[in-house]
Design a protein around this motif. Sequence first.
Motif, PDB file in Angstrom:
ATOM      1  N   GLN A 324      46.484  40.188  44.463  1.00 19.09           N
ATOM      2  CA  GLN A 324      46.033  41.183  43.491  1.00 19.09           C
ATOM      3  C   GLN A 324      45.707  40.501  42.165  1.00 19.09           C
ATOM      4  O   GLN A 324      44.675  40.773  41.539  1.00 19.09           O
ATOM      5  N   TRP A 325      46.582  39.600  41.742  1.00 11.90           N
ATOM      6  CA  TRP A 325      46.376  38.845  40.491  1.00 11.90           C
ATOM      7  C   TRP A 325      45.097  38.018  40.601  1.00 11.90           C
ATOM      8  O   TRP A 325      44.273  37.976  39.678  1.00 11.90           O
ATOM      9  N   GLN A 328      41.949  39.980  40.244  1.00 16.77           N
ATOM     10  CA  GLN A 328      41.768  40.404  38.850  1.00 16.77           C
ATOM     11  C   GLN A 328      41.209  39.239  38.008  1.00 16.77           C
ATOM     12  O   GLN A 328      40.322  39.419  37.178  1.00 16.77           O
ATOM     13  N   TRP A 331      37.570  38.790  38.815  1.00 13.23           N
ATOM     14  CA  TRP A 331      36.780  39.839  38.144  1.00 13.23           C
ATOM     15  C   TRP A 331      36.533  39.449  36.690  1.00 13.23           C
ATOM     16  O   TRP A 331      35.409  39.527  36.187  1.00 13.23           O
ATOM     17  N   ASN A 386      39.002  46.686  33.205  1.00  9.65           N
ATOM     18  CA  ASN A 386      39.807  46.606  34.430  1.00  9.65           C
ATOM     19  C   ASN A 386      39.015  46.677  35.726  1.00  9.65           C
ATOM     20  O   ASN A 386      39.409  46.096  36.724  1.00  9.65           O
ATOM     21  N   ASP A 387      37.926  47.447  35.708  1.00 14.20           N
ATOM     22  CA  ASP A 387      37.193  47.614  36.972  1.00 14.20           C
ATOM     23  C   ASP A 387      35.727  47.995  36.695  1.00 14.20           C
ATOM     24  O   ASP A 387      35.322  48.136  35.536  1.00 14.20           O
TER      25      ASP A 387
END
Length: 398
Positions: A324-325, A328, A331, A386-387
């Motif tokens: 998950q990290w 991120q 991204w 964030n997204d």
Amino acid sequence: MSFTKFSNSQQLIDYISKNSSFFSTDADLVTEEISDGNLNYVYRVKDNQGQSLIVKQTPPYIRVIGEGWPLTQDRLRIEHNSLKLTTERCPEIVPEIYHYDSDSSVILMQDIGDHHNLRELLINRTKLPLLADQLGSFLATMKFYTSGMGIESTDHKALVKNSQNPELCKIHEEVFFWDPFCDHERNDINPLLRETAEKLWADNELKREVAILKRRYMSDTEALLHGDLHTGSVFATSDSCKVIDMEFAFCGPAGFDTGVLLANFLLNYCGQANLPGSEEQRADYQAWLLNTVAALWQSFSQKLSQLMQSHNLDPSLSNASYQQWYLQQLWQDTLGYAGVEMTRRTIGIAHVADLMNIEDPAHRAESEKLSLKIAQMLIVNRREINDSLQLAEQIRAL
Ligand code: SR1
Ligand code: MG
Ligand code: MG
Ligand code: MG
């Protein structure tokens, strides 16, 4: 390695007859030079039965500049290696290679002339519903299987060594990360943008973040990258997509390719604000572009997650919260590199038709300013976005 430019059609035809059995021996061949990018010579050769192939030849210099800017012909080996590796994992996404000749610096490959240049398709507001998924899946597959997660660590080290591309990386270290962030003579700036550019050159926070991204570009060898994945290197039809021009390939930070690609969709978004067409058509296409950026990231991250969970050769990198990290981080890197690509395509040496096709300099400057604003937001605020939903919101708010 040597270089003799094909100085007439007959030389090219003789070369093909001697080195390939693609055409029948009695074929009547015609040649056409279609060189389009900055670096190389490219020709299409056709027979009268509708068969054709592409010839790419790399001179020991930058084609559009000439012998005054020498450039290693080793770039053809790099491109050939990357094409071969991509063919192993994603055969549908690259043209087939028919012949590679390092002595003459020539590659013969499949003619993808039935596909259209993606930059032109975007300028003409073509919607391609399968594109995001095709590109996302290709990028995830190649990132994974050229990193230490998808291949043995020792093979990864060998790949890093074999993919060293110092001269072409140096060009990008300069034209991406240096020239556009200072008053460099190579820059090409719309005079109406001069004041905006001067403010950008005085922005120390921005320059610090660009230096952080540059350090990663220069030292992180995580995965084999295309290295210059702008929309002029992608060709598409409604159901197929091909990626070409891999001479800038090297092992670098995985977010670089996703960033450059995403940037080119956003450059088109900026161009659409002032390209010809009704306001409704342009706004509708801008919405499609933002959805496509989101779909591209979703396809890329989902495919990469799947591979990381099911095919990871390194168990220590299979930890769910690490993954998950990692996504991120990827991204955030993507956003940062996207901002650098947008800046260099707006005020650096190599511009894009998405902006340059806006004939009126004042209207062009509006789109260019929007590009620089988005770029600055991506570089400086990348850790707070964030997204892709937040990304779209922030872009629409500018
Ligand atoms: C010398 S300018 C370098 C640029 O030209 C190529 O087309 C690549 O996009 C590269 O960044
Ligand atoms: Mg090209
Ligand atoms: Mg290119
Ligand atoms: Mg421009």
